[in-house]
Motif scaffolding. Structure first.
Motif, PDB file in Angstrom:
ATOM      1  N   ASP A 204       7.286   4.745  -3.357  1.00 27.51           N
ATOM      2  CA  ASP A 204       7.074   6.018  -3.553  1.00 27.51           C
ATOM      3  C   ASP A 204       5.717   6.299  -2.940  1.00 27.51           C
ATOM      4  O   ASP A 204       4.884   5.519  -2.475  1.00 27.51           O
ATOM      5  N   ARG A 205       5.076   7.791  -2.898  1.00 26.97           N
ATOM      6  CA  ARG A 205       3.791   7.758  -2.554  1.00 26.97           C
ATOM      7  C   ARG A 205       2.760   7.292  -3.228  1.00 26.97           C
ATOM      8  O   ARG A 205       1.387   7.141  -2.866  1.00 26.97           O
ATOM      9  N   VAL A 206       2.981   7.233  -4.629  1.00 28.22           N
ATOM     10  CA  VAL A 206       2.040   6.588  -5.554  1.00 28.22           C
ATOM     11  C   VAL A 206       1.655   5.172  -5.109  1.00 28.22           C
ATOM     12  O   VAL A 206       0.456   4.609  -4.966  1.00 28.22           O
ATOM     13  N   GLN A 207       2.730   4.405  -4.805  1.00 29.84           N
ATOM     14  CA  GLN A 207       2.410   2.784  -4.107  1.00 29.84           C
ATOM     15  C   GLN A 207       1.859   2.962  -3.002  1.00 29.84           C
ATOM     16  O   GLN A 207       1.044   1.909  -2.597  1.00 29.84           O
ATOM     17  N   ALA A 208       2.129   4.082  -2.240  1.00 29.97           N
ATOM     18  CA  ALA A 208       1.649   4.247  -0.709  1.00 29.97           C
ATOM     19  C   ALA A 208       0.013   4.415  -0.940  1.00 29.97           C
ATOM     20  O   ALA A 208      -1.008   3.789  -0.096  1.00 29.97           O
ATOM     21  N   VAL A 209      -0.384   5.076  -2.097  1.00 26.89           N
ATOM     22  CA  VAL A 209      -1.991   5.289  -2.173  1.00 26.89           C
ATOM     23  C   VAL A 209      -2.520   4.353  -2.444  1.00 26.89           C
ATOM     24  O   VAL A 209      -3.807   3.696  -2.080  1.00 26.89           O
ATOM     25  N   VAL A 210      -1.881   3.420  -3.485  1.00 27.35           N
ATOM     26  CA  VAL A 210      -2.707   2.035  -3.901  1.00 27.35           C
ATOM     27  C   VAL A 210      -2.748   1.227  -2.770  1.00 27.35           C
ATOM     28  O   VAL A 210      -3.614   0.273  -2.619  1.00 27.35           O
ATOM     29  N   TYR A 211      -1.520   1.117  -2.129  1.00 28.54           N
ATOM     30  CA  TYR A 211      -1.620   0.208  -0.803  1.00 28.54           C
ATOM     31  C   TYR A 211      -2.695   0.480  -0.039  1.00 28.54           C
ATOM     32  O   TYR A 211      -3.408  -0.490   0.526  1.00 28.54           O
ATOM     33  N   ALA A 212      -2.940   1.817   0.376  1.00 24.52           N
ATOM     34  CA  ALA A 212      -4.065   1.948   1.445  1.00 24.52           C
ATOM     35  C   ALA A 212      -5.332   1.611   0.607  1.00 24.52           C
ATOM     36  O   ALA A 212      -6.289   1.047   1.475  1.00 24.52           O
ATOM     37  N   TYR A 213      -5.670   1.669  -0.492  1.00 22.00           N
ATOM     38  CA  TYR A 213      -6.934   1.596  -0.909  1.00 22.00           C
ATOM     39  C   TYR A 213      -7.023   0.070  -1.349  1.00 22.00           C
ATOM     40  O   TYR A 213      -8.119  -0.674  -1.124  1.00 22.00           O
ATOM     41  N   ARG A 214      -6.144  -0.816  -1.529  1.00 24.23           N
ATOM     42  CA  ARG A 214      -6.047  -2.152  -1.664  1.00 24.23           C
ATOM     43  C   ARG A 214      -6.420  -2.868  -0.532  1.00 24.23           C
ATOM     44  O   ARG A 214      -6.875  -3.964  -0.421  1.00 24.23           O
ATOM     45  N   ARG A 215      -6.076  -2.434   0.644  1.00 22.30           N
ATOM     46  CA  ARG A 215      -6.018  -2.944   2.146  1.00 22.30           C
ATOM     47  C   ARG A 215      -7.571  -2.183   2.718  1.00 22.30           C
ATOM     48  O   ARG A 215      -7.770  -2.475   4.113  1.00 22.30           O
ATOM     49  N   GLY A 216      -8.199  -1.360   2.139  1.00 18.25           N
ATOM     50  CA  GLY A 216      -9.432  -0.984   2.579  1.00 18.25           C
ATOM     51  C   GLY A 216      -9.242  -0.150   3.638  1.00 18.25           C
ATOM     52  O   GLY A 216     -10.049   0.001   4.473  1.00 18.25           O
ATOM     53  N   LEU A 217      -7.926   0.730   3.679  1.00 15.65           N
ATOM     54  CA  LEU A 217      -7.634   1.427   4.913  1.00 15.65           C
ATOM     55  C   LEU A 217      -8.422   2.786   4.537  1.00 15.65           C
ATOM     56  O   LEU A 217      -8.273   3.628   5.347  1.00 15.65           O
ATOM     57  N   VAL A 218      -8.760   3.227   3.248  1.00 20.26           N
ATOM     58  CA  VAL A 218      -9.557   4.292   3.130  1.00 20.26           C
ATOM     59  C   VAL A 218     -10.629   4.095   2.395  1.00 20.26           C
ATOM     60  O   VAL A 218     -10.987   3.112   1.714  1.00 20.26           O
ATOM     61  N   THR A 219     -11.716   4.923   2.404  1.00 23.03           N
ATOM     62  CA  THR A 219     -13.202   4.737   1.946  1.00 23.03           C
ATOM     63  C   THR A 219     -13.285   5.750   0.791  1.00 23.03           C
ATOM     64  O   THR A 219     -12.639   6.717   0.574  1.00 23.03           O
TER      65      THR A 219
END
Length: 219
Positions: A204-219
């Motif tokens: 879901d979207r919550v996992q997508a948010v965590v994924y993005a931060y874990r991989r440094g895709l957002v600051t």
């Protein structure tokens, strides 16, 4: 008619547990298939009964709800179960830990019955139960914990456009807000979101948010 959503209720307070069971079982599209009073029993019952989702308390004996959620819905679980965490504790730390453990949603026990039922239906349908502003607040507070240690973005299988949508999801934007920002329709946004979740094997979207931060895709 579609089969009712099969729900397991896990709460150590018998009175609250009975109340949840009564409210849920009164709905024609929902069915309680089991109930228990501690996290370990919840994990065992979920694996045996194979419910569509679990309504999980946080503070319980034997095994707490966070660890039970991790065992049922966390990373690496072969057949994850959707979990809606319901607790009396309105603490950011509990919300963060529950979502990190794999929960799809978070509600307080003093929420009205209609909100509980809607939460169950929302999570069972595959959506996350967190408003964009809540996602923004949580990630803003705890992002440092889940970013890569070296701060460098990691590779993903997404196209540039999908990456753009993922970053906006991670910023807490709703589908409507993303559509406005990218000047595309909400249906197109939904298509992108679906592709992103499929490509990254996210629930879901919550996992997508965590994924993005874990991989440094957002600051």
């Amino acid at each position: 008619m579609n089969a009712p959503v099969r729900v397991l209720v896990c709460d150590d307070q018998a009175l609250i547990r009975t109340g949840f069971v009564t409210i849920i079982d009164a709905q024609p599209d929902l069915e309680v298939v089991g109930e228990c009073g501690d996290g370990r029993a919840g994990v065992e019952l979920a694996r045996r009964l194979d419910p569509d989702m679990v309504v999980m308390d946080v503070r319980m004996p034997v095994l707490d709800g966070i660890e039970a959620t991790r065992q049922l819905a966390g990373a690496g679980v072969a057949h994850p179960v959707k979990v809606l965490v319901v607790t009396t504790f309105n603490l950011d730390e509990y919300v963060y830990e529950a979502l990190r453990a794999g929960a799809s949603g978070f509600l307080l026990k003093d929420a009205p019955p209609a909100q509980l039922l809607q939460g169950i239906r929302t999570v069972a349908a595959g959506s996350s139960l967190l408003a964009p502003e809540v996602t923004r607040q949580l990630v803003g507070k705890y992002a440092a914990r889940i970013r890569p240690a070296d701060g460098r973005p990691q590779e993903t299988p997404l196209t540039p456009r999908e990456m753009e949508v993922l970053r906006l999801i991670a910023e807490g934007l709703s589908n409507n807000e993303i559509a406005g920002k990218l000047v595309i329709s909400q249906e197109t946004v939904k298509t992108y979101v679906s592709r992103i979740l499929t490509k990254l094997d996210l629930r879901d979207r919550v996992q997508a948010v965590v994924y993005a931060y874990r991989r440094g895709l957002v600051t």
